[in-house]
Design a protein around this motif. Structure first.
Motif, PDB file in Angstrom:
ATOM      1  N   ALA A   1       0.836  -1.199   0.000  1.00  0.00           N
ATOM      2  CA  ALA A   1       0.000   0.000   0.000  1.00  0.00           C
ATOM      3  C   ALA A   1       0.870   1.249   0.000  1.00  0.00           C
ATOM      4  O   ALA A   1       1.912   1.302   0.642  1.00  0.00           O
ATOM      5  CB  ALA A   1      -0.910   0.007   1.221  1.00  0.00           C
ATOM      6  N   ARG A   2       0.415   2.209  -0.719  1.00  0.00           N
ATOM      7  CA  ARG A   2       1.112   3.502  -0.766  1.00  0.00           C
ATOM      8  C   ARG A   2       0.154   4.547  -0.201  1.00  0.00           C
ATOM      9  O   ARG A   2      -0.917   4.783  -0.774  1.00  0.00           O
ATOM     10  CB  ARG A   2       1.476   3.826  -2.199  1.00  0.00           C
ATOM     11  CG  ARG A   2       2.260   5.085  -2.358  1.00  0.00           C
ATOM     12  CD  ARG A   2       2.682   5.245  -3.793  1.00  0.00           C
ATOM     13  NE  ARG A   2       3.264   6.546  -3.973  1.00  0.00           N
ATOM     14  CZ  ARG A   2       3.679   7.007  -5.126  1.00  0.00           C
ATOM     15  NH1 ARG A   2       3.583   6.261  -6.200  1.00  0.00           N
ATOM     16  NH2 ARG A   2       4.196   8.194  -5.218  1.00  0.00           N
ATOM     17  N   VAL A   3       0.531   5.136   0.906  1.00  0.00           N
ATOM     18  CA  VAL A   3      -0.317   6.118   1.565  1.00  0.00           C
ATOM     19  C   VAL A   3       0.355   7.483   1.482  1.00  0.00           C
ATOM     20  O   VAL A   3       1.488   7.640   1.898  1.00  0.00           O
ATOM     21  CB  VAL A   3      -0.553   5.734   3.049  1.00  0.00           C
ATOM     22  CG1 VAL A   3      -1.427   6.772   3.723  1.00  0.00           C
ATOM     23  CG2 VAL A   3      -1.154   4.345   3.150  1.00  0.00           C
ATOM     24  N   GLU A   4      -0.369   8.433   0.914  1.00  0.00           N
ATOM     25  CA  GLU A   4       0.158   9.781   0.782  1.00  0.00           C
ATOM     26  C   GLU A   4      -0.924  10.782   1.161  1.00  0.00           C
ATOM     27  O   GLU A   4      -2.059  10.650   0.714  1.00  0.00           O
ATOM     28  CB  GLU A   4       0.575  10.067  -0.662  1.00  0.00           C
ATOM     29  CG  GLU A   4       1.744   9.256  -1.152  1.00  0.00           C
ATOM     30  CD  GLU A   4       2.107   9.632  -2.575  1.00  0.00           C
ATOM     31  OE1 GLU A   4       2.209  10.844  -2.865  1.00  0.00           O
ATOM     32  OE2 GLU A   4       2.273   8.725  -3.390  1.00  0.00           O
ATOM     33  N   PRO A   5      -0.557  11.780   1.952  1.00  0.00           N
ATOM     34  CA  PRO A   5      -1.529  12.841   2.193  1.00  0.00           C
ATOM     35  C   PRO A   5      -1.607  13.729   0.950  1.00  0.00           C
ATOM     36  O   PRO A   5      -0.590  14.150   0.411  1.00  0.00           O
ATOM     37  CB  PRO A   5      -0.958  13.610   3.383  1.00  0.00           C
ATOM     38  CG  PRO A   5       0.503  13.317   3.353  1.00  0.00           C
ATOM     39  CD  PRO A   5       0.668  11.968   2.709  1.00  0.00           C
ATOM     40  N   VAL A   6      -2.808  13.935   0.481  1.00  0.00           N
ATOM     41  CA  VAL A   6      -3.012  14.752  -0.713  1.00  0.00           C
ATOM     42  C   VAL A   6      -4.126  15.748  -0.422  1.00  0.00           C
ATOM     43  O   VAL A   6      -5.159  15.389   0.133  1.00  0.00           O
ATOM     44  CB  VAL A   6      -3.404  13.877  -1.926  1.00  0.00           C
ATOM     45  CG1 VAL A   6      -3.734  14.736  -3.126  1.00  0.00           C
ATOM     46  CG2 VAL A   6      -2.300  12.879  -2.260  1.00  0.00           C
ATOM     47  N   ILE A   7      -3.901  16.971  -0.813  1.00  0.00           N
ATOM     48  CA  ILE A   7      -4.920  18.000  -0.690  1.00  0.00           C
ATOM     49  C   ILE A   7      -5.362  18.355  -2.104  1.00  0.00           C
ATOM     50  O   ILE A   7      -4.542  18.725  -2.942  1.00  0.00           O
ATOM     51  CB  ILE A   7      -4.381  19.262   0.015  1.00  0.00           C
ATOM     52  CG1 ILE A   7      -3.869  18.928   1.404  1.00  0.00           C
ATOM     53  CG2 ILE A   7      -5.450  20.341   0.075  1.00  0.00           C
ATOM     54  CD1 ILE A   7      -3.121  20.071   2.065  1.00  0.00           C
ATOM     55  N   ARG A   8      -6.644  18.226  -2.359  1.00  0.00           N
ATOM     56  CA  ARG A   8      -7.192  18.645  -3.637  1.00  0.00           C
ATOM     57  C   ARG A   8      -8.043  19.888  -3.367  1.00  0.00           C
ATOM     58  O   ARG A   8      -8.911  19.873  -2.511  1.00  0.00           O
ATOM     59  CB  ARG A   8      -8.037  17.547  -4.246  1.00  0.00           C
ATOM     60  CG  ARG A   8      -7.215  16.395  -4.774  1.00  0.00           C
ATOM     61  CD  ARG A   8      -8.076  15.408  -5.506  1.00  0.00           C
ATOM     62  NE  ARG A   8      -7.535  14.218  -6.073  1.00  0.00           N
ATOM     63  CZ  ARG A   8      -6.450  13.550  -5.817  1.00  0.00           C
ATOM     64  NH1 ARG A   8      -5.644  13.990  -4.925  1.00  0.00           N
ATOM     65  NH2 ARG A   8      -6.106  12.445  -6.419  1.00  0.00           N
ATOM     66  N   LEU A   9      -7.758  20.915  -4.112  1.00  0.00           N
ATOM     67  CA  LEU A   9      -8.432  22.188  -3.877  1.00  0.00           C
ATOM     68  C   LEU A   9      -9.039  22.728  -5.149  1.00  0.00           C
ATOM     69  O   LEU A   9      -8.486  22.553  -6.230  1.00  0.00           O
ATOM     70  CB  LEU A   9      -7.429  23.223  -3.345  1.00  0.00           C
ATOM     71  CG  LEU A   9      -6.709  22.862  -2.066  1.00  0.00           C
ATOM     72  CD1 LEU A   9      -5.431  23.640  -1.946  1.00  0.00           C
ATOM     73  CD2 LEU A   9      -7.620  23.135  -0.897  1.00  0.00           C
ATOM     74  N   GLU A  10     -10.139  23.391  -4.984  1.00  0.00           N
ATOM     75  CA  GLU A  10     -10.701  24.202  -6.052  1.00  0.00           C
ATOM     76  C   GLU A  10     -10.705  25.621  -5.519  1.00  0.00           C
ATOM     77  O   GLU A  10     -11.168  25.859  -4.400  1.00  0.00           O
ATOM     78  CB  GLU A  10     -12.133  23.766  -6.381  1.00  0.00           C
ATOM     79  CG  GLU A  10     -12.200  22.424  -7.056  1.00  0.00           C
ATOM     80  CD  GLU A  10     -13.616  22.063  -7.487  1.00  0.00           C
ATOM     81  OE1 GLU A  10     -14.446  22.984  -7.656  1.00  0.00           O
ATOM     82  OE2 GLU A  10     -13.871  20.869  -7.643  1.00  0.00           O
ATOM     83  N   ILE A  11     -10.163  26.526  -6.302  1.00  0.00           N
ATOM     84  CA  ILE A  11     -10.125  27.912  -5.843  1.00  0.00           C
ATOM     85  C   ILE A  11     -10.839  28.811  -6.838  1.00  0.00           C
ATOM     86  O   ILE A  11     -10.922  28.510  -8.030  1.00  0.00           O
ATOM     87  CB  ILE A  11      -8.689  28.409  -5.598  1.00  0.00           C
ATOM     88  CG1 ILE A  11      -7.872  28.418  -6.871  1.00  0.00           C
ATOM     89  CG2 ILE A  11      -7.995  27.558  -4.535  1.00  0.00           C
ATOM     90  CD1 ILE A  11      -6.556  29.130  -6.747  1.00  0.00           C
TER      91      ILE A  11
ATOM     92  N   MET B   1      -3.133  27.801   4.556  1.00  0.00           N
ATOM     93  CA  MET B   1      -3.599  27.296   5.844  1.00  0.00           C
ATOM     94  C   MET B   1      -3.980  25.825   5.778  1.00  0.00           C
ATOM     95  O   MET B   1      -3.933  25.119   6.783  1.00  0.00           O
ATOM     96  CB  MET B   1      -4.774  28.133   6.354  1.00  0.00           C
ATOM     97  CG  MET B   1      -4.377  29.586   6.646  1.00  0.00           C
ATOM     98  SD  MET B   1      -2.844  29.788   7.602  1.00  0.00           S
ATOM     99  CE  MET B   1      -3.309  29.042   9.140  1.00  0.00           C
ATOM    100  N   SER B   2      -4.324  25.311   4.610  1.00  0.00           N
ATOM    101  CA  SER B   2      -4.652  23.892   4.500  1.00  0.00           C
ATOM    102  C   SER B   2      -3.398  23.022   4.458  1.00  0.00           C
ATOM    103  O   SER B   2      -3.451  21.841   4.787  1.00  0.00           O
ATOM    104  CB  SER B   2      -5.526  23.632   3.271  1.00  0.00           C
ATOM    105  OG  SER B   2      -4.810  23.855   2.083  1.00  0.00           O
ATOM    106  N   VAL B   3      -2.273  23.589   4.071  1.00  0.00           N
ATOM    107  CA  VAL B   3      -1.015  22.843   3.997  1.00  0.00           C
ATOM    108  C   VAL B   3      -0.303  22.799   5.355  1.00  0.00           C
ATOM    109  O   VAL B   3       0.324  21.787   5.702  1.00  0.00           O
ATOM    110  CB  VAL B   3      -0.086  23.467   2.925  1.00  0.00           C
ATOM    111  CG1 VAL B   3       1.308  22.875   2.970  1.00  0.00           C
ATOM    112  CG2 VAL B   3      -0.702  23.304   1.553  1.00  0.00           C
TER     113      VAL B   3
END
Length: 61
Positions: free
Chosen positions: A2-12, A26-28
């Motif tokens: 398993a590969r676990v990565e924190p990912v933030i997907r944003l719409e601006i 602030m989300s990072v």
């Protein structure tokens, strides 16, 4: 494996650049405990560099 990565997907909303960019920053920050000041300093330096580039372009133009 398993590969676990924190990912933030944003719409601006590009029509609201300042609050949207601030929200991204602030989300990072929570993913980098104890590094908030370093992150903000890095962003500050990048912004200052870009402002200097823009001022240089104004002098040439």
């Amino acid at each position: 494996m398993a590969r676990v990565e924190p990912v933030i997907r944003l719409e601006i909303d590009p029509l609201q650049p300042v609050p949207e960019i601030c929200a991204v920053i602030m989300s990072v920050v929570p993913y980098n405990p104890g590094q908030e000041e370093a992150i903000l300093q890095g962003v500050k330096e990048a912004v200052e560099q870009r402002i200097a580039q823009l001022k240089g372009a104004e002098k040439l133009g």
